[in-house]
Structure formats: C-alpha cells, structure tokens
Design an enzyme around this catalytic site. Structure first.
Site, PDB file in Angstrom:
ATOM      1  N   SER A 190      -4.003   4.952   5.133  1.00 16.70           N
ATOM      2  CA  SER A 190      -3.751   4.745   3.708  1.00 16.70           C
ATOM      3  C   SER A 190      -3.904   5.998   2.856  1.00 16.70           C
ATOM      4  CB  SER A 190      -4.665   3.648   3.171  1.00 16.70           C
ATOM      5  OG  SER A 190      -6.015   4.007   3.389  1.00 16.70           O
ATOM      6  N   HIS A 218      -0.810  -1.494   5.945  1.00 17.84           N
ATOM      7  CA  HIS A 218       0.086  -0.629   5.165  1.00 17.84           C
ATOM      8  C   HIS A 218       1.443  -0.464   5.851  1.00 17.84           C
ATOM      9  CE1 HIS A 218      -2.254   0.754   1.738  1.00 17.84           C
ATOM     10  NE2 HIS A 218      -3.311   0.785   2.520  1.00 17.84           N
ATOM     11  N   LYS A 249      -0.572  -6.970   0.373  1.00 19.28           N
ATOM     12  CA  LYS A 249       0.147  -5.731   0.040  1.00 19.28           C
ATOM     13  C   LYS A 249       1.641  -6.047  -0.056  1.00 19.28           C
ATOM     14  CE  LYS A 249      -3.379  -2.444   1.298  1.00 19.28           C
ATOM     15  NZ  LYS A 249      -4.448  -2.842   2.225  1.00 19.28           N
TER      16      LYS A 249
END
Ligand SMILES: *Cc1c(COP(=O)(O)O)cnc(C)c1O
Length: 415
Positions: A190, A218, A249
C-alpha cells in the site's frame, strides 16, 4: 482505579508528545458521498470546500455507484438492517453464502468465508490454521493487520526482506524441519504501490513445500487482466492457498472482508477464527451492495480498464511536470518528497488548490521516505487529472522542487 488527575495528565502528556513530534492525525470531515469530487471541512470548523479526491481506495469508483446504492436499498427492504447475531448463531442469511460463492468464483479459489473486515480475516486466520509446529514467513512490509494476526498465533514468526526472493529462499531452507511453512505477502503493497513477485513466490513454495498466503486488499477487482488480483497479474491463478481481501476498497468500499482459499483452511476458519465466531455478521445491506459489485465487475472490465488508463495518464503527467514518482503499475502512485515537513506543507498547499491528497511520513513510511500518496480511481475523468496536475505544479513551483531528483530533494531539505 478512578480516572484521576494523575491518570489524565499522563495521557495528556502522551498526546502532547504525539503533537510535538508532528505525528498528530487530525480528522477531516467529508460532507458528501465518497467520489472523485468531495466536500471537505478542514480544519474542522472551517468552510466546506469542494475538492478532487486523490487519496481514496475507491479504485473502481463503486463507492457511490447508483446501481450499488439501488441494490443496497433493495437489500435493506428485503433482508432488514441488522443481523443482531454472529454468523453461527442466527447471523447467516442466504445472501451471505451467495456472496461467498461469488467471491470464490471470482478469486478462483475453493471456498470463501466472510469476516466483519479484512483486518479481522487477518486477525483470525493464522491462529485458526497454524500451531507451534509451524512457521510463518512474512514479507517485512506486510499490512499491520497481518502483523497482529501473526502475533496471536503460536506458530514461529519469521520475515524476509521486502520482495527479496534470495532471502525468502534462505528462510525456507532454514525452516525445513517445521510441520508446515507459510509464506505471507501482500499482493500490492500500500505505501509504495509495488507488486509482490507472486510467480517466484509460488515457485519457491513448490520447491520447499510451503503454503502461500496473499492479502490482496489493494488488488482485488482491478489488478490482472480481468481484475481478479495479483495472482492473475502474475499468472498463478489457482496456486495461492489463501487469499484475504476486503470489501472496503475497490469492491464498493463499505466494509467486510474474507478468507478465500483451500476448502480445509476456510473450514478451519469457520470452526475456529475468533473474529468470525465472536463478531457480528456483515450487514445485509452491505452484502446486497457487494453482490451488485460482483455483477458489475464480472460483466465488464471497463472500470478496471479505465483505472489503468487513468493511472498511466497520471503517472505521465507527474513525470512530465518533474516530480520524483515511484515506479510501479498499480493505481497507487507515490510522489516522493523525502522530507516529512515538506510532505505535510505540500498536502496543505494542494488542499488550498482544491486537491485532496495526504502526506505520509514516519512511522507510516520509513524515516526520510516522506511522500504524497496519490491513488487513482475509475471515477476520475481526464479533466479531474488535468486540474489536479495544475495544482501539483503550482505547489511544486512554490517549493522550488520541480525537476529535482532524490539527491537534490534530500540535500535541499537536509538541515
Ligand atoms: C485495507 C487493508 C486491510 C484492512 O481491510 P479492512 O477490511 O478495512 O479491515 C487489510 N490488509 C490490507 C493489505 C489492506 O490494505
């Protein structure tokens, strides 16, 4: 013990210490839905300002997508607001299982179990599946929630230098006496936006009989040709033993996470993972929204394709303007400034120009590695990026840093 003045003063001194070190995190209030343009109150009490958001994990722009909102509304009407239960008592609806099956299909695994969050998935997985006969070998830059999950597990803990395959191999050789070995990594890291060398990790895992654990928070939904994640990107679909990921996310961004992987590992979590057993079910409204997200990302790759285009375009703009950009191909694009105060001042300058991006510095990144982390979204249009780069250039000029490389930047702020 009561909360005496002595106790209060103790905490106040600690909080002052955080402020004095320049590490205090103030909140910014957002008065709009999440999106590429948001209305922000910062500092708290000041006027609300419209700005371009360059720091959300809203990679696919689904956080406020009308179809997702409509599906969530329908889910609210048909399945109610809350479950008032953990999964194994009376907190499992048909739609929870349906979402798990959809995730299994999408990730290319054998089974999936939802958790209240990916933090909880990571917090519960290791303890449920490994014991003192085993070893966990983690990349040194794995997410904090993995570090916590490993701490709760009795298996031996070890690490390898970030993405250093030689070092990982040494560790695997060293631990051949253990019952099980598990290699643990994030898919996309990240802070730097770099991608794990999963193909090489899988080869080493096969050579030294180890399992592979991947946290793809991610990456799920947009990395790889059809957005399945880092394992698709690296050509090792079906070869990862455990994938944890988040719904918080790219997949709508509400909340929830999962453990997905080998049937027996998932079953061990269903039986033993404490955050699964002792925390509430994911709310039906979120499950209904997430099912719509799964529809949207399997029907078409348009959103991840647009995100890829936006990322390339934004990287190009930054480089052309003379910024020091970390290489990589994920939509996490760090603009390196190295100096912590500069990163903070830069973020404030950007905000004044209507661009919302946050400065990262120690302890979130190593000392001397301060940066502005920009993140792209499929919700960004070209004009957003064209406007944002103007702000970056203006603030860059104000600080006289355009065209400076690492050496010059570090020298300029060394004092
Ligand atoms: C964001 C993130 C998490 C936490 O996800 P939540 O569902 O918000 O708890 C875990 N691991 C990684 C790598 C992340 O980036």
């Amino acid at each position: 013990m009561a909360f005496t003045d002595t106790v209060r003063n103790g905490y106040q001194t600690e909080i002052e210490g955080i402020k004095a070190a320049g590490l205090f995190k103030g909140e910014r209030y957002i008065h709009s839905p999440q999106g590429s343009e948001i209305e922000v109150e910062f500092p708290v009490g000041s006027e609300i300002k419209k700005c371009i958001n360059m720091c959300a994990n809203n990679y696919l722009g689904l956080s406020s997508h009308p179809d997702v909102i409509a599906a969530a509304h329908a889910g609210l009407d048909s399945r109610g607001y809350g479950m008032s239960s953990v999964r194994f008592i009376c907190g499992t609806q048909d739609i929870h299982r349906e979402l798990e099956n959809r995730l299994t299909g999408f990730l290319g695994t054998e089974d999936t179990l939802l958790f209240p969050s990916c933090m909880d998935a990571n917090g519960g997985f290791f303890e449920a599946c490994l014991n003192e006969q085993d070893v966990m070998i983690a990349d040194r830059l794995v997410h904090a929630s993995i570090v916590d999950g490993m701490r709760l597990c009795k298996a031996m803990q070890d690490t390898f230098k970030h993405s250093d395959m030689g070092h990982l191999e040494e560790k695997l050789q060293e631990h051949q006496d253990k019952r099980y070995r598990m290699i643990i990594t994030d898919g996309v890291f990240s802070m730097d936006g770099d991608t794990a060398k999963l193909d090489q990790i899988v080869s080493l895992a096969e050579k030294y009989k180890a399992m592979v654990f991947l946290d793809d928070s991610h990456a799920t939904g947009f990395i790889g040709r059809t957005g399945r994640g880092t394992h698709e990107h690296c050509g090792v679909l079906g070869k990862i033993d455990v994938i944890t990921t988040t719904l918080g996310k790219a997949l709508g961004g509400a909340s929830g996470g999962c453990v997905s992987g080998r049937r027996e590992l998932v079953e061990m979590c269903r039986q033993r993972a404490r955050p699964f057993l002792f925390s509430n079910s994911v709310a039906p409204v979120i499950v209904a929204g997430a099912l719509k997200v799964m529809d949207l990302i399997t029907i078409s790759t348009d959103r991840r394709d647009k995100l890829e285009w936006n990322t390339k375009y934004w990287r190009g703009l930054l480089k052309e303007a003379g910024f020091d950009v970390k290489e990589g191909d994920s939509p996490i694009v760090p603009v390196m400034l190295y100096d912590a105060k500069l990163a903070q001042d830069f973020a404030h300058g950007l905000f004044d120009e209507g661009v919302y991006a946050v400065g990262f510095f120690f302890p979130v990144v190593p000392k001397g590695q301060a940066r502005i982390r920009t993140q792209l979204s499929a919700a960004h249009e070209k004009h957003h990026l064209d406007t944002a780069i103007k702000a970056f250039k203006k603030v860059g000029e104000q600080h006289g840093i355009l065209g400076l490389g690492k050496k010059e930047l570090v020298a300029k702020y060394a004092s």
